[in-house]
Structure formats: C-alpha cells, structure tokens
Design a protein around this motif. Structure first.
Motif, PDB file in Angstrom:
ATOM      1  N   LEU A  10       0.858  -1.174   0.091  1.00 50.73           N
ATOM      2  CA  LEU A  10       0.011   0.037  -0.121  1.00 50.73           C
ATOM      3  C   LEU A  10       0.928   1.334   0.073  1.00 50.73           C
ATOM      4  O   LEU A  10       1.754   1.629   0.924  1.00 50.73           O
ATOM      5  CB  LEU A  10      -0.864  -0.241   1.128  1.00 50.73           C
ATOM      6  N   GLU A  11       0.556   2.166  -1.098  1.00 47.56           N
ATOM      7  CA  GLU A  11       1.394   3.377  -0.867  1.00 47.56           C
ATOM      8  C   GLU A  11       0.501   4.277  -0.346  1.00 47.56           C
ATOM      9  O   GLU A  11      -0.507   4.268  -0.104  1.00 47.56           O
ATOM     10  CB  GLU A  11       1.549   3.802  -2.635  1.00 47.56           C
ATOM     11  N   GLY A  12       1.484   5.599   0.166  1.00 43.36           N
ATOM     12  CA  GLY A  12       0.904   6.599   0.592  1.00 43.36           C
ATOM     13  C   GLY A  12       0.382   6.685   2.198  1.00 43.36           C
ATOM     14  O   GLY A  12      -0.084   7.578   2.668  1.00 43.36           O
ATOM     15  N   VAL A  13       1.095   5.591   2.703  1.00 37.16           N
ATOM     16  CA  VAL A  13       0.901   5.485   4.364  1.00 37.16           C
ATOM     17  C   VAL A  13       1.918   6.641   4.902  1.00 37.16           C
ATOM     18  O   VAL A  13       3.060   6.760   4.657  1.00 37.16           O
ATOM     19  CB  VAL A  13       1.332   4.074   4.729  1.00 37.16           C
ATOM     20  N   PRO A  14       1.016   7.608   5.613  1.00 34.35           N
ATOM     21  CA  PRO A  14       1.960   8.884   6.134  1.00 34.35           C
ATOM     22  C   PRO A  14       2.841   8.419   7.300  1.00 34.35           C
ATOM     23  O   PRO A  14       2.966   7.222   7.922  1.00 34.35           O
ATOM     24  CB  PRO A  14       0.752   9.658   6.667  1.00 34.35           C
ATOM     25  N   LEU A  15       3.724   9.460   7.671  1.00 32.67           N
ATOM     26  CA  LEU A  15       4.399   9.169   8.912  1.00 32.67           C
ATOM     27  C   LEU A  15       3.627   9.104   9.875  1.00 32.67           C
ATOM     28  O   LEU A  15       2.699  10.017  10.208  1.00 32.67           O
ATOM     29  CB  LEU A  15       5.491  10.366   8.927  1.00 32.67           C
ATOM     30  N   VAL A  16       3.504   7.960  10.688  1.00 27.01           N
ATOM     31  CA  VAL A  16       2.503   7.926  11.726  1.00 27.01           C
ATOM     32  C   VAL A  16       3.413   8.574  13.017  1.00 27.01           C
ATOM     33  O   VAL A  16       4.220   8.481  13.363  1.00 27.01           O
ATOM     34  CB  VAL A  16       2.482   6.504  12.223  1.00 27.01           C
ATOM     35  N   GLN A  17       2.254   9.330  13.797  1.00 25.57           N
ATOM     36  CA  GLN A  17       2.664   9.846  15.195  1.00 25.57           C
ATOM     37  C   GLN A  17       2.066   9.174  16.403  1.00 25.57           C
ATOM     38  O   GLN A  17       0.858   8.657  16.429  1.00 25.57           O
ATOM     39  CB  GLN A  17       2.157  11.296  15.027  1.00 25.57           C
ATOM     40  N   PRO A  18       2.721   9.414  17.655  1.00 22.17           N
ATOM     41  CA  PRO A  18       1.950   8.969  18.714  1.00 22.17           C
ATOM     42  C   PRO A  18       0.389   9.419  18.877  1.00 22.17           C
ATOM     43  O   PRO A  18       0.190  10.488  18.733  1.00 22.17           O
ATOM     44  CB  PRO A  18       2.917   9.220  19.912  1.00 22.17           C
ATOM     45  N   GLY A  19      -0.368   8.149  19.253  1.00 26.46           N
ATOM     46  CA  GLY A  19      -1.693   8.427  19.334  1.00 26.46           C
ATOM     47  C   GLY A  19      -2.609   8.496  17.885  1.00 26.46           C
ATOM     48  O   GLY A  19      -3.648   8.789  17.966  1.00 26.46           O
ATOM     49  N   ASP A  20      -1.901   8.246  16.603  1.00 25.21           N
ATOM     50  CA  ASP A  20      -2.642   8.315  15.417  1.00 25.21           C
ATOM     51  C   ASP A  20      -3.539   7.038  15.499  1.00 25.21           C
ATOM     52  O   ASP A  20      -3.136   5.975  15.974  1.00 25.21           O
ATOM     53  CB  ASP A  20      -1.642   8.302  14.293  1.00 25.21           C
ATOM     54  N   ASP A  21      -4.685   7.350  14.684  1.00 20.63           N
ATOM     55  CA  ASP A  21      -5.457   6.239  14.501  1.00 20.63           C
ATOM     56  C   ASP A  21      -5.004   5.225  13.512  1.00 20.63           C
ATOM     57  O   ASP A  21      -5.363   5.641  12.354  1.00 20.63           O
ATOM     58  CB  ASP A  21      -7.119   6.904  14.231  1.00 20.63           C
TER      59      ASP A  21
END
Length: 196
Positions: A10-21
């Motif tokens: 899967l392309e386009g997964v953003p940089l994940v931050q603490p608490g992200d859904d």
C-alpha cells in the motif's frame, strides 16, 4: 488445486505519530490504493507504525543509566542510556561483544538491542527518540483485526512484521512479532508426511 498468492504494498501511508488512529490510516491507504479486503486475506503491518501509533517512543535524554548499563556499555562501546533501555526491555543477555548486544526481549524474541529502533525516528527540539516494540503485538493485531471486521464486515488475519538481522548474514529479514486471526504456529508433529 492452484493457489494464488498476491502481495500488494500500500502506497501513501503517512509518517505515523503517537496517538494516530491506525484503523483510519489502514482504511485510508486501502481506499487510496483501490484495495478491498476479502475474507481470508492477511494484512501485514510494519512494527514501526504500530509502535508509533501506540506511543512507544522514549526520549533518550530522560534515561539515567544503571551501574550495570554503564559497565556493559563500556565493554561494547554503546551509549550507556541505550544499553540501560535495552536491559529494561530484556529478560536476559544472550551475547555481547564490541558493538553487539543480543538479548532475549521481554516478548521472548532473541534479537539485537531488544528490537529498539532508532532509524527513521523523528527527533523533536533536538532530542533523540528511540522506538520500542509494542507491549503486546498479538493484542495489537487482534484489536486491528476486530476493528477491520466491524468496519468492513470481513474476517482477515493481521500480522505485525519487524525486520531483524541474522547472525553472520548481511542484510535483514522480516519476521512476524504478532499475529491475530490466524495461527502463529502449526504443529505437525505426529502427522504423516508425503512419504507416509
């Protein structure tokens, strides 16, 4: 009977931050890539995004190394704060020598540095952060699997994958550190093999 194996990154997964859904991130990525999950599919999620979403970041500056960490750090030439964190995340040291600390991580995984990650981890205000493995990767898989079933109405499996080095080998391999909705181990002891 022919079996088809199809892998879709899967392309386009953003940089994940603490608490992200994490559920929202997966659903958005599936939609943007025009992928529909079907019963029996297996979703593989990188450990890094699960750990980040679960807030498993540690500020290296906040660690005060123990005397044991100071001793081992001097022997292996590593940052004593990192060594202290590795020891806190471990059941026991399996092997250590200059530049290497292999441990049995609290989940029972034998790996370098207890799986603590410092590559591709954003720093804030000049502070260095490290990323720990999820507290319970199987439970993380099960939560995501159940949420996807509730939202999409399909029963799938979920695996959390992490990259590890192999002893005396160049490069890394992927391995499952958590599973949900499919067996992690298939016990074939006592079963008849293809030669009877």
């Amino acid at each position: 009977m022919a079996v088809e194996l199809k892998l879709i990154a899967l392309e386009g997964v953003p940089l994940v931050q603490p608490g992200d859904d994490l559920l929202g991130i997966v659903l958005t990525a599936l939609s943007q890539n025009n992928v529909q999950l079907e019963a029996g599919d297996v979703l593989i999620v990188a450990q890094k995004i699960v750990s980040k979403a679960e807030g498993r970041l540690v500020d290296l500056a906040a660690i005060k190394p123990s005397p044991a960490a100071l001793t081992i750090a001097a022997e292996i030439d590593k940052d004593p704060r990192l060594v202290d964190l590795i020891l806190r995340q471990s059941n026991e040291i399996v092997r250590h020598k200059l530049g290497v600390l292999v441990v049995e991580q609290k989940l029972g995984l034998v790996m370098a540095n207890a799986g603590i990650d410092h590559s591709n981890i954003e720093s804030t205000e000049g502070r260095e952060h490290l990323l720990l493995l999820p507290l319970d990767p199987d439970a993380s898989c099960e939560r995501l699997r159940a949420a996807l079933k509730e939202r999409l109405g399909v029963t799938i499996g979920v695996i959390i994958n992490d990259s590890i080095g192999r002893a005396w080998r160049v490069g890394t391999i992927g391995h499952a550190i958590g599973v949900g909705g499919l067996p992690a181990v298939v016990d074939l002891r006592g079963a008849t093999d293809m030669f009877g």
